[in-house]
Design a protein around this motif. Sequence first.
Motif, PDB file in Angstrom:
ATOM      1  N   ALA A   9       0.928  -1.353  -0.088  1.00 29.73           N
ATOM      2  CA  ALA A   9       0.155   0.017  -0.124  1.00 29.73           C
ATOM      3  C   ALA A   9       0.928   1.319   0.114  1.00 29.73           C
ATOM      4  CB  ALA A   9      -0.895  -0.070   1.363  1.00 29.73           C
ATOM      5  N   THR A  10       1.990   1.319   0.730  1.00 22.38           N
ATOM      6  CA  THR A  10       2.777   2.380   0.905  1.00 22.38           C
ATOM      7  C   THR A  10       3.474   2.696  -0.326  1.00 22.38           C
ATOM      8  OG1 THR A  10       3.023   1.915   3.200  1.00 22.38           O
ATOM      9  CG2 THR A  10       4.461   3.685   2.623  1.00 22.38           C
ATOM     10  N   SER A  11       4.132   1.682  -1.023  1.00 25.09           N
ATOM     11  CA  SER A  11       4.689   1.780  -2.257  1.00 25.09           C
ATOM     12  C   SER A  11       3.934   2.462  -3.263  1.00 25.09           C
ATOM     13  CB  SER A  11       5.386   0.543  -2.634  1.00 25.09           C
ATOM     14  OG  SER A  11       5.798  -0.186  -1.611  1.00 25.09           O
ATOM     15  N   VAL A  12       2.648   1.843  -3.421  1.00 28.39           N
ATOM     16  CA  VAL A  12       1.533   2.270  -4.474  1.00 28.39           C
ATOM     17  C   VAL A  12       1.391   3.796  -4.228  1.00 28.39           C
ATOM     18  CG1 VAL A  12      -0.568   2.090  -5.388  1.00 28.39           C
ATOM     19  CG2 VAL A  12       0.698   0.043  -4.914  1.00 28.39           C
ATOM     20  N   PHE A  13       1.205   3.975  -3.018  1.00 27.89           N
ATOM     21  CA  PHE A  13       0.865   5.624  -2.323  1.00 27.89           C
ATOM     22  C   PHE A  13       1.792   6.623  -2.855  1.00 27.89           C
ATOM     23  CE2 PHE A  13       1.469   8.479   1.260  1.00 27.89           C
ATOM     24  CZ  PHE A  13       0.414   9.043   1.034  1.00 27.89           C
ATOM     25  N   VAL A  48      -5.398  -1.403  -3.896  1.00 27.97           N
ATOM     26  CA  VAL A  48      -6.356  -0.264  -4.446  1.00 27.97           C
ATOM     27  C   VAL A  48      -6.241   0.726  -3.075  1.00 27.97           C
ATOM     28  CG1 VAL A  48      -8.690  -0.109  -4.050  1.00 27.97           C
ATOM     29  CG2 VAL A  48      -7.783  -2.099  -5.496  1.00 27.97           C
ATOM     30  N   LEU A  49      -5.991   0.284  -1.931  1.00 27.89           N
ATOM     31  CA  LEU A  49      -6.107   1.352  -0.867  1.00 27.89           C
ATOM     32  C   LEU A  49      -4.936   2.490  -1.166  1.00 27.89           C
ATOM     33  CD1 LEU A  49      -6.745   2.257   2.199  1.00 27.89           C
ATOM     34  CD2 LEU A  49      -4.836   0.775   3.064  1.00 27.89           C
ATOM     35  N   GLY A  50      -3.716   1.840  -1.403  1.00 23.11           N
ATOM     36  CA  GLY A  50      -2.755   2.740  -1.734  1.00 23.11           C
ATOM     37  C   GLY A  50      -2.920   3.847  -2.839  1.00 23.11           C
ATOM     38  N   GLY A 101       1.102   3.718   8.928  1.00 25.52           N
ATOM     39  CA  GLY A 101      -0.037   3.472  10.199  1.00 25.52           C
ATOM     40  C   GLY A 101      -1.307   3.200   9.877  1.00 25.52           C
ATOM     41  N   ILE A 102      -1.793   4.127   8.865  1.00 21.25           N
ATOM     42  CA  ILE A 102      -3.369   3.816   8.388  1.00 21.25           C
ATOM     43  C   ILE A 102      -3.354   2.524   7.795  1.00 21.25           C
ATOM     44  CG2 ILE A 102      -5.045   4.691   6.698  1.00 21.25           C
ATOM     45  CD1 ILE A 102      -3.921   7.538   7.478  1.00 21.25           C
ATOM     46  N   ALA A 103      -2.413   2.076   6.739  1.00 19.99           N
ATOM     47  CA  ALA A 103      -2.587   1.067   5.976  1.00 19.99           C
ATOM     48  C   ALA A 103      -2.517  -0.275   6.938  1.00 19.99           C
ATOM     49  CB  ALA A 103      -1.474   1.035   5.140  1.00 19.99           C
ATOM     50  N   LEU A 104      -1.644  -0.031   8.087  1.00 23.13           N
ATOM     51  CA  LEU A 104      -1.549  -1.028   9.140  1.00 23.13           C
ATOM     52  C   LEU A 104      -2.746  -1.419   9.700  1.00 23.13           C
ATOM     53  CD1 LEU A 104       0.153  -3.170  10.417  1.00 23.13           C
ATOM     54  CD2 LEU A 104       0.453  -1.559  12.110  1.00 23.13           C
ATOM     55  N   SER A 110       1.574   0.833  15.159  1.00 20.90           N
ATOM     56  CA  SER A 110       0.936   2.111  14.576  1.00 20.90           C
ATOM     57  C   SER A 110       1.404   3.391  15.247  1.00 20.90           C
ATOM     58  CB  SER A 110      -0.624   1.788  15.096  1.00 20.90           C
ATOM     59  OG  SER A 110      -1.186   0.795  14.505  1.00 20.90           O
ATOM     60  N   VAL A 111       1.766   3.275  16.670  1.00 20.07           N
ATOM     61  CA  VAL A 111       2.146   4.502  17.427  1.00 20.07           C
ATOM     62  C   VAL A 111       3.351   4.629  16.764  1.00 20.07           C
ATOM     63  CG1 VAL A 111       2.955   5.086  19.295  1.00 20.07           C
ATOM     64  CG2 VAL A 111       0.932   4.116  19.152  1.00 20.07           C
TER      65      VAL A 111
END
Lengths: 589, 277
Positions: A98-102, A157-159, A218-221, A270-271
Amino acid sequence: MTVPTTTEALAVQSRSSWTRTVRHRIIPAIALTVIVLVTASVSVAPLLAPYPPLKQDLLNSLAGPSGAHLLGTDDLGRDILSRLLWGGQPALSGVAVATSVFAVVGMTLGILAGYLGAWTDRVISAVLDIMLSVPGIILILAVLAIFNQNVFAAMFVLGLFAAANLARVIRGLCLALREELFVDAARVSGLTPFRIMSRHILPALTGQLLIQMSLFAGIALGVQTGLGFLGLATPAPNPSWGGMVGEASQVIEQHPLFLLVSGGIIGIMSVAFGLLGDGLRDLESDRRRIAGSGRPIPLSALASAESDPHPADPSVLLTVRDYSVAFGTSSGPRTVVDSISFTVKEGEIFGLVGESGSGKTVTAQSLLGLLSENGGIVGGAAWLGSQRISPATDQELRKVRGREIGFVAQEPMVALDPHYTIGSQLTEVVRTIGEVSSGTGAIRARSLDLLRSVHLPAPENIMRRYPHELSGGMLQRVAIALALAGSPRLLIADEPTTALDVTVQAGILDLLRSLRDERGMAIILVTHDLGVVADICDRAIVMQRGRIVEEGAVEAIFYAAKDPYTQQLLASTPNIARDAADPGRDTDG
Amino acid sequence: MVEPTLVSVQNLAVEYRTGRLRRAPVGVIEDVSFDIAQGETLALVGESGSGKTTIGKAMLGLTPVTAGRILFNGSDITHLRGAGRRALASDIQAVFQNPFGSLNPALTIGRTLTEPLLVAGDLPKAEISSRIGELLWRVGLPGDAASRYPGQFSGGQRQRVAIARAVARRPKLIVCDEPTSALDVTTQASALELLHELQDDLGCAYLFITHDLAVVKEFADRVIVLEKGRIVEEGRSVDVCDHPAHPYTRRLVASAPVPDPLLQRRRREERLALPDL
C-alpha cells in the motif's frame, strides 16, 4: 532587578534544549528502531519462530508463558510467539504494498500536475477529485470479493486511492517550487522537463514524502489488520495479526495475555509509524528554521556595566563605550561587535557604515533591545543622555523605545500590520505613546499632523488606506510617521532606503534631513551605501567585522580616509559623476 | 568597427493576465525594439515596474510574448518551445539576481555545473570534471568547491558559481538580471571585473539589467532607459549618464547619490531645482 542570573538562564536553556532533543531526536529514533526490529524479525520468521505456525499441541492449549512457549499457546495449543512472527508477514507486506503504491502514484501525479501545469494539471486534478470522492472501504470490500480475498489487491487499491491525498500535497509544494529561481536557471541551462523534475523538484520533496509515507503506513496497518480481524484478508488457519486479535477476543476470559500481545503489537507498530512521521516533520521544520538558532547568551554584562556615562560634553546624546555583542552558536559564542566606542551629538545625522557581516545592524538593533534570543551584550554599555539604555531590562527599555528612540526598518512592512488601516495603526500608537492627553479628536488631529510632517499628500485619505494600497515610498513615510509619534530625541533608521528606487530614495533622504532641521532630532543611519552617507550624514563610523576602522566627519572620511578598507570601499562604490575612464577594466592588471 | 547584430528585438509586447491570485499589477511592456551587437554590453535600466526584468525573461523564453519578434542570429526565437528552445541553451544563458535562490541548495556545486555540460552532450563524461575544475579556477573559486554545497559559500562566491554555470557552454549572449545588486560593493566590483574578463575571453554579449545607473556608466557600452514598459531614451551609456535628454532620465541621474559629500551637495541642489514630473 528582575534579570535572570547566568545560572538561571543556563538552567532554563538546558531544560528546554533537553526536551527538544527528546522530542525531535530520541523518540523518532526509538520509533524507527522498533519498526526496523519488528520488520526484521517478521521477515526471518522461518528462522526465528520456535514452532511451525500451524503446529497444534491440544494437550497444552491456552497455556501461559513458559520455557517452551515464551508467550503461551492459543486455544488449539499453537505457539503464540511463532504465530505472531508468521502473522506479521501478511500485515507488513500489505503495508509495504500500500505504501509503495501510495508513494509512487502520489508523487508522480503530484509532480506532473504541479510542474507541468496547464491542461496536465487540469486533467490530473479532475482525476484526483474523482478518486477522493470514492468511498474507500466499500471499494476495498468489493476488490476482496472479486479477487478472492487477495489481500495484496486490496492494499494496492487502498494505496492507489489514498495517493490522491498525497498528490494534492505534492502538487501544492510543486507549484511553489516551480517559481524558484534555480528551476528557471535549470530551464535556461537547457534541461528537459523530465530532468528538471527528477533532479531539481524530486529531491526537494523527499522530506515531505517520507513524512506522508510514514503516517500513511500507520493507516494502512490499521486497515490491513482490520480486514484480518473480520476474517477477510488471510483465510484461517493461517496466522495474521488481525485474525489473532479475533481469536484472542473469543478466549479473553481464559487467556487475557493473548489479546494483550496480539493487539499490543499492532498498537506498538501504529504508534511507531505515527511518531516516526511526527519526528520527520520536526526534523524538516528544524532544517527550515533560519540559521542562528543557537544557545542564548546570558546578560552577563548587565551586573558589571557601569551606571554612569561620565558625560564630558552636554551636547552628546548617545554614548557607546567598549560595547560588545555576541551570539550563541552551536560551536560556542561568536562576537559580532567587538568593543566599539562612539558618541552621537544632539541633532546630528550619524552614519553607521559597513558591508554585510560588519555588525552595523546588530549594533543598531541592540541599542533598542531588539537582538534575537540567542544574542546578548557581553561588554560595555550605551547611554542616552545619562540614562543607561543598553544593557537594560525590558521594563527599562519600554520607557525608551518609541518615546526616546524611534526606529525605522528597511522593510516598512515590519512596522505595519497588513490587516489594519494606516489610520487605526497610527492612532493606536499615538494613544499609547504620543503626548496627547485624551480625546478621540485630539488623537486624530495629532495623527494627521504626523502624516503631514512626513510630507504625505491628502493625509485624511491615507488614514483610510490599507498598507498594500500604498507604494513602497509612501509606506516608508508612514513608518517614519509612526517612529515620530513619541517625539523621540534619536531616530535609528536601518537601511531605510535600500529597498526603494533611487528617485524615491532621494525623497526619503530629503525628508529625514528636513525632520532633523525642524525638530533638532539626532538620526543614526545604518547603511552600506557611501553615496547615501555622502548625501546626508554629518559624521560616520565605518565598521568591518565588528570593529570600527574609520571614524570622523564625512569630509574627512571621503577625502582623507586613513584605513585601507575604507579606501577600498570608496574605490568600489560606483560613481555616476566619475569621469568615463573605465575603472572596471583598469584594474585588470 | 561595427559588429554584426546578434539579437534583434522588434516591437516586443508582453502582457500578464491579472487572473486569480495575482491581482498585483505586473510589469507590462509595450512596443520595445532594440538590437544587441556581438560582444556588446547593452544595459536595460529602469525602476521597479519598468518591465526591465520582463524583457530579460522574454529573451530567455521564461515568459510568453504577446506581440512582436525576437530574432537571434537572424532566426525567430520568439515562440520557440521544447527541443528547439533547449537547443538555444548553448547560445543564450543567464545570471540571476539572487545567488541564494538560483542555485539548488540540495545539489553540490559540481553537480550544478555538470548539468549544462551533460545536456550539451559534446563533452565525454570523463572530461566533464576537468572542465568543471577549469571553470571554477576561471571564476576564482577553490578547486574543492565542486564537492561542496551552496550553503557553505558567501553571496559573492555563489554568484561566481552562477557565472561559471552561465559561461560553461561558451554562449553568445548572457542575460544578467541585476547580477550584483544583492552583493556588497567590494564584492560587486570584483564580480563586474570577472564579467569583463570573461567577455574579453569569450566575446559574448551581455544584456545587463539593472536599476543602478552608476554601474551602467562603468560597465555597459550602450544603455536603454525604460519607464513603465516603454523606452524613453537610449544611447552610449557615457552620453546618457553625462547628458541625459529625457526628463525621466534626468531625474534618475540626478537622484543617484555619489560618494563625494561636496559634489553630492551640489548635485542635490541641482536635483531640487528640477521641475516636478
